[in-house]
Design a protein around this motif. Structure first.
Motif, PDB file in Angstrom:
ATOM      1  N   VAL A 190     -16.289   3.198  38.759  1.00 40.75           N
ATOM      2  CA  VAL A 190     -15.581   4.244  39.476  1.00 40.75           C
ATOM      3  C   VAL A 190     -16.346   5.544  39.299  1.00 40.75           C
TER       4      VAL A 190
ATOM      5  N   PRO B 124     -13.565 -10.240  55.971  1.00 40.65           N
ATOM      6  CA  PRO B 124     -13.004  -8.909  55.666  1.00 40.65           C
ATOM      7  C   PRO B 124     -13.840  -8.155  54.642  1.00 40.65           C
ATOM      8  N   GLU B 130     -14.316  -4.923  57.589  1.00 44.53           N
ATOM      9  CA  GLU B 130     -13.311  -4.095  56.921  1.00 44.53           C
ATOM     10  C   GLU B 130     -12.856  -2.929  57.775  1.00 44.53           C
TER      11      GLU B 130
ATOM     12  N   LEU C  37      13.669   3.196  34.058  1.00 39.88           N
ATOM     13  CA  LEU C  37      12.421   3.939  33.871  1.00 39.88           C
ATOM     14  C   LEU C  37      12.103   4.178  32.404  1.00 39.88           C
ATOM     15  N   LYS C  40      13.097   0.644  29.509  1.00 40.77           N
ATOM     16  CA  LYS C  40      12.751  -0.702  29.928  1.00 40.77           C
ATOM     17  C   LYS C  40      12.387  -1.575  28.723  1.00 40.77           C
ATOM     18  N   GLN C  89      -5.945 -12.796  34.422  1.00 41.94           N
ATOM     19  CA  GLN C  89      -5.345 -12.618  35.746  1.00 41.94           C
ATOM     20  C   GLN C  89      -5.771 -11.325  36.411  1.00 41.94           C
ATOM     21  N   ASN C  92     -10.049  -7.316  38.499  1.00 46.12           N
ATOM     22  CA  ASN C  92     -11.335  -6.636  38.390  1.00 46.12           C
ATOM     23  C   ASN C  92     -11.786  -6.259  36.983  1.00 46.12           C
ATOM     24  N   ARG C  93     -11.074  -6.629  35.973  1.00 48.76           N
ATOM     25  CA  ARG C  93     -11.533  -6.270  34.628  1.00 48.76           C
ATOM     26  C   ARG C  93     -11.796  -7.502  33.775  1.00 48.76           C
TER      27      ARG C  93
ATOM     28  N   VAL D  52      -0.960 -15.916  42.257  1.00 46.57           N
ATOM     29  CA  VAL D  52      -1.316 -16.908  41.252  1.00 46.57           C
ATOM     30  C   VAL D  52      -0.235 -17.108  40.213  1.00 46.57           C
ATOM     31  N   LEU D  53       0.430 -16.009  39.842  1.00 46.99           N
ATOM     32  CA  LEU D  53       1.425 -16.116  38.776  1.00 46.99           C
ATOM     33  C   LEU D  53       2.760 -16.629  39.296  1.00 46.99           C
ATOM     34  N   PRO D 215       6.374   3.541  38.367  1.00 45.77           N
ATOM     35  CA  PRO D 215       5.947   2.964  37.085  1.00 45.77           C
ATOM     36  C   PRO D 215       6.536   1.586  36.817  1.00 45.77           C
ATOM     37  N   LEU D 216       7.641   1.247  37.490  1.00 45.27           N
ATOM     38  CA  LEU D 216       8.211  -0.083  37.267  1.00 45.27           C
ATOM     39  C   LEU D 216       7.247  -1.172  37.706  1.00 45.27           C
ATOM     40  N   PRO D 229     -12.501   5.030  44.149  1.00 44.11           N
ATOM     41  CA  PRO D 229     -12.234   3.613  43.979  1.00 44.11           C
ATOM     42  C   PRO D 229     -11.340   3.287  42.778  1.00 44.11           C
ATOM     43  N   LEU D 230     -10.947   4.299  42.017  1.00 46.75           N
ATOM     44  CA  LEU D 230     -10.132   4.022  40.840  1.00 46.75           C
ATOM     45  C   LEU D 230      -8.825   3.334  41.220  1.00 46.75           C
ATOM     46  N   SER D 232      -8.071   1.242  43.411  1.00 46.20           N
ATOM     47  CA  SER D 232      -8.132  -0.190  43.696  1.00 46.20           C
ATOM     48  C   SER D 232      -7.994  -1.020  42.436  1.00 46.20           C
ATOM     49  N   GLN D 233      -8.337  -0.472  41.281  1.00 42.84           N
ATOM     50  CA  GLN D 233      -8.212  -1.270  40.063  1.00 42.84           C
ATOM     51  C   GLN D 233      -7.064  -0.801  39.186  1.00 42.84           C
ATOM     52  N   LEU D 303      -5.101   2.476  54.825  1.00 37.07           N
ATOM     53  CA  LEU D 303      -6.365   1.821  54.499  1.00 37.07           C
ATOM     54  C   LEU D 303      -6.486   1.611  53.000  1.00 37.07           C
ATOM     55  N   LEU D 306      -4.409  -1.234  51.983  1.00 34.60           N
ATOM     56  CA  LEU D 306      -5.065  -2.499  52.297  1.00 34.60           C
ATOM     57  C   LEU D 306      -6.176  -2.782  51.295  1.00 34.60           C
ATOM     58  N   PRO D 311      -7.831  -7.772  49.169  1.00 35.22           N
ATOM     59  CA  PRO D 311      -8.276  -6.394  49.212  1.00 35.22           C
ATOM     60  C   PRO D 311      -9.491  -6.241  50.124  1.00 35.22           C
ATOM     61  N   LEU D 312      -9.445  -5.230  50.985  1.00 38.36           N
ATOM     62  CA  LEU D 312     -10.646  -4.843  51.711  1.00 38.36           C
ATOM     63  C   LEU D 312     -11.485  -4.001  50.765  1.00 38.36           C
ATOM     64  N   PRO D 313     -12.783  -4.104  50.808  1.00 36.73           N
ATOM     65  CA  PRO D 313     -13.596  -3.357  49.842  1.00 36.73           C
ATOM     66  C   PRO D 313     -13.896  -1.937  50.305  1.00 36.73           C
ATOM     67  N   LEU D 314     -13.091  -1.427  51.257  1.00 40.16           N
ATOM     68  CA  LEU D 314     -13.400  -0.152  51.904  1.00 40.16           C
ATOM     69  C   LEU D 314     -13.925   0.939  50.991  1.00 40.16           C
TER      70      LEU D 314
END
Lengths: 270, 194, 214, 621
Positions: A190, B124, B130, C37, C40, C89, C92-93, D52-53, D215-216, D229-230, D232-233, D303, D306, D311-314
């Motif tokens: 990032v 995509p 994209e 909030l 929890k 899971q 990205n990390r 997945v979960l 936050p929930l 890009p932060l 997105s992760q 965007l 999305l 995820p789009l890598p925009l």
């Protein structure tokens, strides 16, 4: 006309006093400067401070005039005696002055200081004395390597990344935001921002791009002596952002040489 | 709230009040502003495509749904125009007839535009893909809401019958559909050819 | 936004809905919201403590997320055979998993930060790797490893590279089986990647190792 | 007809259509419909597209579930009965009530809507204020103590900034005061698109709640900008950030359409552009900014959403990480003017009335507002001086410095109006002067930030935080309080005790300056943003700042509490206590029911207070 002259005289007197104070305070605007670039920024900031102080005094005095001089007295219910709707001289002067002041500030210090900074970069690049430091930002730490000396990653005795710089020598930081070659870095990296408060300069580090920053340190000091001597990430980069800090040591040329030897020994030893 | 409002028991619905020239002017002006606002995201997306992907056009984009969608939207637009013409003559069954066809063709256009966006031919995770997918998706969503508007207009004309005093709803739907047509054609030409 | 209805907008009738129902409803929702909030984790913990803790046997699944382990508490019994499925899971990390006790720390400007566990749980434990997918590296330290899958190039054997820990890429998973060693008491597990921040941000859990049944 | 609030003189008589009694309060109905909508769509989507979960609520399903909840909420509070069904030609069964209940229902009365906007926005101010207090509490110490994890702190920063920006800054003076005042100011009995406006106000509480409960879903660390890009992760909470801001912006967009159409098309006869009140000019400028930039940022957020869920890598490192920043700040800087321009317009509205002096150089005030609007789209990249390459720095810096000129016109007009006036010193006028003082500091520190060389040091430090809090709290919030005191007689027919009002004004002024002036100093000393922990040498100053910040927080509480008290229990006010000439004061106070029984005719400018000046408005019977 009495108000006009009274206001004018008080304004001039207060502005002179305020500018005198600003000239003193302005010298410490950056609190602590330890590089040529910080001094340039400091000079620009100090100039700006001197310029805006009379404007500040003008408006604030007007507010106090409204509070005291033009205040409606008790029992007075009438409209104001002066009902001026327009004053060519005042508006003309205001518009001209604000245009002139802004244009002037754009030429100096904005454009001139940037010009100086860019020229410094070019001069450093041509100089044979230039020290190149490759800086890599990743979540959430800095690593520094010195390609001219073959130091791959400089660390202190605790194993933490550390930045050592010699005093009075131009430095070119080559800034990249990459991971450690684990194949994930393109996804996880990032934007960070490389900031040393005492050097008066910060440059964002963008994943996939290389940025440069040019600095000449002028003061021998380190993070323990002065908290502003630290490498700090300034752009939020996730939960570890506040901890993304590295210690900085600016040392004399001879101490730097011996530090380089020590690092090389450490590197080959391990 | 207007002081001149009638105190009768009649409950009024959209299209049941006569419109003055000033009212009509206001509605047209408001619609214009609304359409300007709607155009902004389209412009942004078209611009972003050049920022991200340059002038590249992926060779595998499927041509036929886009061409067919253009034809379907054009037909739908022609039927809404016919609807507006019927409205000028206060021919309510004519409006409903035209709108039946217009709604059908608009639905076909929605599906046709959806096909290239979601059929998985484009990756995509490519610069062209994209931008292609969100742009087509946006047009599709816009068109979907236009379609709901068309349904509402048709339903109103049918239900209110003789009580209708103005046909602004019909005109407005027609304008919005043609606006959508222009947006689509610009997007199509840009994404497929430029 | 098509038609103008303003001529129809007279405040005509007052038909009253219940004020009490409204206030009770809004107040109730506010309490639920604030509780969700801010309370929890105490509430979740209370619910968890109501459930009797069972000893994990056989196949145990452990998921890694940003920045947590699910579950964050386990209970094993000495001598049991355990097959541990560890799955990352996170989209990205990378994540890793240490088990140990006590901390090694490093000084920073913000005070000392834990860099890992001092004592390695896996010292001398025999483990058998059954599955490995998208593994960044797997440090074995003093564990004794046999593997059913090709351990190259990710397996880092031998001491001196830090404690026993598999590091998984996003979407990666590993499975290994072992017999719970005779090291009873409370142990901790955690992830220390990305400058030790994952552990600091809550990516940790506890394991109670119960003595063997007599 | 004029109705006093609380006790309705209208009786449900036999001649009125019989409408079934509303059993459940609309907000509760909205909540239940929202819950149903969420469960329905979330179940469908997580059934079709499990993650997945296999958790019931996943990234994609929560987006659709939220859409269902939003539609359910808006339909439940009245949209279904009052908007959707009539639009399809079904009978309109919705009648507006009177009394306090109408503030909790769908309404088409612009005054009710205005108050609904103000109250929703005030709720946002309280929630975001609590977040700010939590942040200051954490910063009293240099290590983690209140928050367990730094991601929790960063989420709080994001919630604070987002709610403050999108539900207070953008909403209070535009959706709230604008909706309330503008139709009256232009001599109309309703706003142009009153039905649409009635539903848009209910998006505000929904948006605030979406952001507050983000936050929930998971912590997000990007602050109010949703920075890619932060983002997105980040944790899944960022999804609710995008969705909540989306719905808040949609509300503001509808407000903008409505206000522009009202000002352009619903002016009373004789109300030419030359006579249009300053606040209406301000609203016009702001609304044009909204119409252009809000769709832009809404698309950007879609965007970004999305990019998170597909995820789009925009905007990630694989794509182009700089694109989001450019697209965000293209909106982000006009946003600041969306917040501040109403405040500048309000000064010019209040000062001539309380100075009893003609508005000075009115046309230059208008020019200022319009040019701020035009230039604001050209300065975005100064948020990116350390981020972008060298080539764009100087032109952007140029426009940034130039924008201070039209902003300065507001000061020129204000000062020209005060000069040699008979300045009535009371709470609203005092707050306007304080707002001018604060905004002046905000503006002058902006000069430092506009200079790239200095900016490279100050960027991302507390200096910047101090700067924008000076412009936004100092400018917009202080002006909002001025407006609340000034228009209190109009809202409620009651007034306040000037002594207690001024006490509150001085309280927040002193606490505000004590807090935020120190932000400049601590920033220059090396305090960077978005950190719950910091080097030890900054601790005592941060401790001190926090104490001042708590004083400020209590000061705001005091003022809000006092305004509410005066609203309900204050002494009765005169019809036109400030002897103002603008149209809104010709409507009854408190303004309930019809604004103008007969159509007003504007025959003069509103801001001429010379003795010979005639009435600005005549009513023809």
């Amino acid at each position: 006309m009495g108000d006009f002259w009274g206001f004018g005289i008080i304004w001039v007197v207060l502005s002179v006093i305020a500018d005198w104070i600003a000239s003193i305070v302005g010298r410490h605007f950056y609190v602590f400067t330890a590089s040529v670039q910080a001094q340039e920024g400091q000079a620009a900031a100090s100039f700006l401070l001197m310029t805006v102080v009379p404007i500040f005094v003008f408006v604030v005095m007007m507010l106090f005039y409204a509070l005291f001089r033009f205040r409606r007295r008790k029992g007075d219910t009438g409209s104001s005696t002066s009902q001026v709707k327009f004053n060519k001289a005042y508006v003309g002067l205001w518009v001209t002055l604000s245009l002139v002041v802004n244009l002037f500030l754009f030429v100096h210090p904005t454009a001139s200081a940037m010009q100086v900074y860019w020229q410094e970069g070019q001069a450093y690049n041509k100089s044979s004395n230039e020290l190149i430091v490759d800086v890599t930002a990743q979540q959430w730490g800095w690593s520094f390597s010195y390609p001219q000396y073959g130091i791959q990653e400089s660390v202190d005795s605790n194993g933490n990344d550390v930045l050592y710089l010699p005093v009075d020598r131009p430095v070119k930081f080559v800034l990249n935001s990459y991971g450690d070659g684990d194949g994930l870095s393109e996804q996880i990296d990032v934007i960070h921002s490389f900031w040393i408060p005492a050097f008066g300069m910060k440059t964002d580090v963008i994943p996939g791009e290389t940025r440069y920053e040019y600095i000449t340190p002028t003061v021998i000091s380190d993070t323990q002596q002065n908290g502003m001597m630290r490498v700090q990430c300034a752009e939020v980069c996730g939960p570890g952002h506040p901890y993304m800090e590295s210690n900085l040591h600016v040392v004399s040329q001879s101490n730097f040489a011996s530090w380089v030897q020590q690092q090389l020994k450490l590197q080959s030893g391990s | 709230m207007a002081a001149s409002s009638n105190q009768s028991n009649d409950v009024l619905y959209p299209m049941q009040t006569p419109l003055s020239r000033a009212d009509l002017f206001k509605l047209k002006g408001g619609l214009t502003l609304f359409l300007i606002g709607l155009a902004v995201p389209i412009l942004l997306l078209l611009e972003m495509r050049y920022v991200v992907a340059g002038g590249y056009v992926a060779p595998q984009v499927t041509q036929w749904p886009a061409i067919a969608a253009t034809v379907a939207m054009l037909l739908s637009g022609l039927f809404t125009v016919a609807g507006s013409k019927s409205a000028k003559k206060a021919n309510r069954p004519g409006i409903v007839r035209s709108y039946n066809w217009a709604i059908l063709f608009a639905l076909i256009a929605i599906i046709l535009i959806g096909i290239p966006a979601f059929n998985g031919v484009l990756d995509p995770v490519s610069h062209y893909g994209e931008t292609f997918i969100p742009t087509m998706g946006t047009i599709d969503v816009y068109l979907f809401f236009t379609w709901i508007g068309m349904l509402a207009t048709r339903s109103r004309v049918k239900r209110l019958g003789n009580k209708i005093e103005n046909y602004w709803g019909v005109y407005a739907t027609n304008i919005v559909l043609w606006f959508m047509f222009v947006c689509w054609v610009v997007t199509w030409v840009q994404l497929y050819y430029l | 936004m098509s038609d103008d209805l303003e001529k129809n907008q007279q405040p005509l009738v007052e038909r009253e809905w219940s004020r009490r129902e409204f206030l009770l409803g809004a107040g109730g929702l506010a309490v639920v919201g604030v509780g969700a909030l801010f309370a929890k984790s105490p509430i979740a913990n209370a619910f968890q403590s109501l459930r009797p803790q069972t000893t994990d046997q056989g196949h145990v699944r452990l998921y890694q997320g940003d920045f947590y382990f699910d579950p964050n508490h386990m209970q094993w019994r000495v001598g049991d055979q355990v097959t541990l499925h560890l799955m990352n899971q996170s989209p990205n990390r990378p994540h890793e998993m240490w088990i140990g006790r006590g901390f090694d720390t490093t000084p920073t400007e913000f005070g000392p930060i834990a860099t890992g566990f001092h004592t390695d749980f896996w010292d001398g434990v025999h483990i058998n790797i059954l599955e490995a997918y998208h593994v960044s590296n797997w440090v074995t330290n003093n564990a004794i490893v046999t593997s059913q899958v090709s351990p190259h190039p990710w397996l880092v054997t031998g001491p001196g590279n830090g404690n026993f820990s598999p590091t998984l890429e996003p979407g990666g998973y590993v499975t290994w089986s072992f017999t719970v060693p005779n090291k009873p008491g409370r142990w901790m597990y955690g992830c220390f990647v990305q400058s030790y921040i994952h552990y600091d941000e809550g990516m940790r859990g506890t394991i109670d190792i119960l003595p063997a049944k007599v | 007809m004029s109705v006093t609030p609380g006790n309705s003189p209208l009786q449900a008589t036999g001649e009125l259509p019989v409408v079934p009694r509303r059993r459940m309060s609309p907000p509760m109905k909205g909540v239940i419909w929202a819950a149903i909508g969420f469960l329905l769509l979330n179940s469908i989507v997580s059934g079709i597209d499990p993650d997945v979960l296999h958790s019931y609520v996943n990234q994609v399903s929560v987006v659709f579930g939220w859409m269902g909840a939003m539609v359910g909420w808006l339909f439940g509070v009245g949209g279904w009965d009052a908007l959707v069904k009539p639009a399809f030609g079904f009978p309109l069964k919705w009648k507006e009530t009177v009394g306090w209940r109408r503030y909790f229902e769908y309404s088409t009365d612009h005054k009710v809507i205005g108050i609904q906007y103000m109250v929703s926005s005030g709720l946002g101010f309280l929630i975001a204020g609590i977040a700010a207090m939590m942040m200051r509490l954490q910063l009293m110490s240099d290590h983690m103590w209140l928050f367990q994890y730094s991601k929790g702190y960063l989420t709080t920063v994001g919630v604070h900034g987002t709610i403050m920006m999108f539900s207070v800054g953008t909403v209070f003076m535009v959706g709230g005061l604008g909706n309330y005042l503008i139709p009256m100011m232009v001599g109309s009995n309703s706003s142009a698109f009153s039905r649409l406006s009635g539903i848009s106000v209910w998006m505000v509480p929904a948006g605030i709640m979406t952001v507050a409960f983000s936050p929930l879903l998971g912590d997000w660390t990007t602050g109010w900008r949703g920075y890619q890009p932060l983002a997105s992760q980040d944790g899944d909470g960022i999804i609710f950030y995008y969705l909540g801001v989306f719905i808040l912006l949609l509300s503001s967009l509808i407000v903008a359409l409505n206000l522009v159409a009202t000002i352009v098309f619903k002016r009373a006869p004789g109300l030419t552009w030359n006579r249009l009140p300053m606040y209406a000019w301000g609203m016009l400028a702001v609304s044009f900014l909204n119409i252009i930039w809000i769709p832009e940022i809404m698309m950007t957020f879609i965007l970004a959403l999305l990019a998170k869920i597909v995820p789009l890598p925009l905007f990630t490192a694989v794509g182009s990480p700089m694109v989001y920043l450019q697209m965000f700040w293209l909106f982000g800087h006009p946003e600041v003017y969306i917040v501040v321009v109403p405040a500048l317009a309000l000064w010019m509205e209040i000062l001539p009335v309380l100075s009893k002096k003609t508005l000075f150089a009115r046309q230059w005030g208008v020019i200022g507002l319009v040019f701020v609007m035009l230039l604001s789209g050209m300065v975005w990249a100064h948020h990116l001086f350390p981020t972008q390459g060298n080539s764009t720095i100087l032109p952007i810096s140029f426009f940034t410095e130039m924008i201070s000129i039209p902003t300065g016109f507001a000061f020129m007009v204000a000062i020209g109006t005060i000069w040699k006036s008979k300045f009535t010193l009371n709470t609203p006028s005092l707050l306007v002067l304080m707002s001018m003082f604060n905004f002046l500091i905000g503006g002058l520190t902006g000069v430092f930030l506009a200079d790239p060389m200095v900016n490279m040091q100050l960027h991302d430090t507390f200096f910047v935080v101090g700067h924008f809090h000076y412009t936004i709290i100092g400018g917009m919030v202080f002006s909002s309080f001025a407006a609340m005191y000034y228009y209190l007689p109009k809202f409620s027919g009651r007034t306040f005790n000037d002594k207690w009002g001024q006490f509150g004004a001085y309280w927040i002024f002193i606490a505000f300056n004590a807090t935020f002036f120190q932000f400049f100093i601590v920033g220059l000393r090396g305090m960077n943003r978005w950190v719950p922990v910091y080097p030890h040498y900054l601790m005592w100053q941060n401790f001190e700042i926090s104490i001042c910040a708590f004083l400020l927080g209590f000061g705001f509480l005091y003022n809000i509490g006092y305004i509410i008290w005066a609203w309900v229990k204050g002494p009765a006010a005169e019809e036109n206590p400030w002897k103002a000439k603008t149209l809104e004061w010709y409507a009854p106070s408190p303004a309930v029911g019809t604004n103008f029984e007969t159509e007003p005719q504007v025959v003069n400018g509103f801001y001429d207070y010379s003795d010979g000046a005639g009435e600005a408005v005549v009513f023809q019977s």
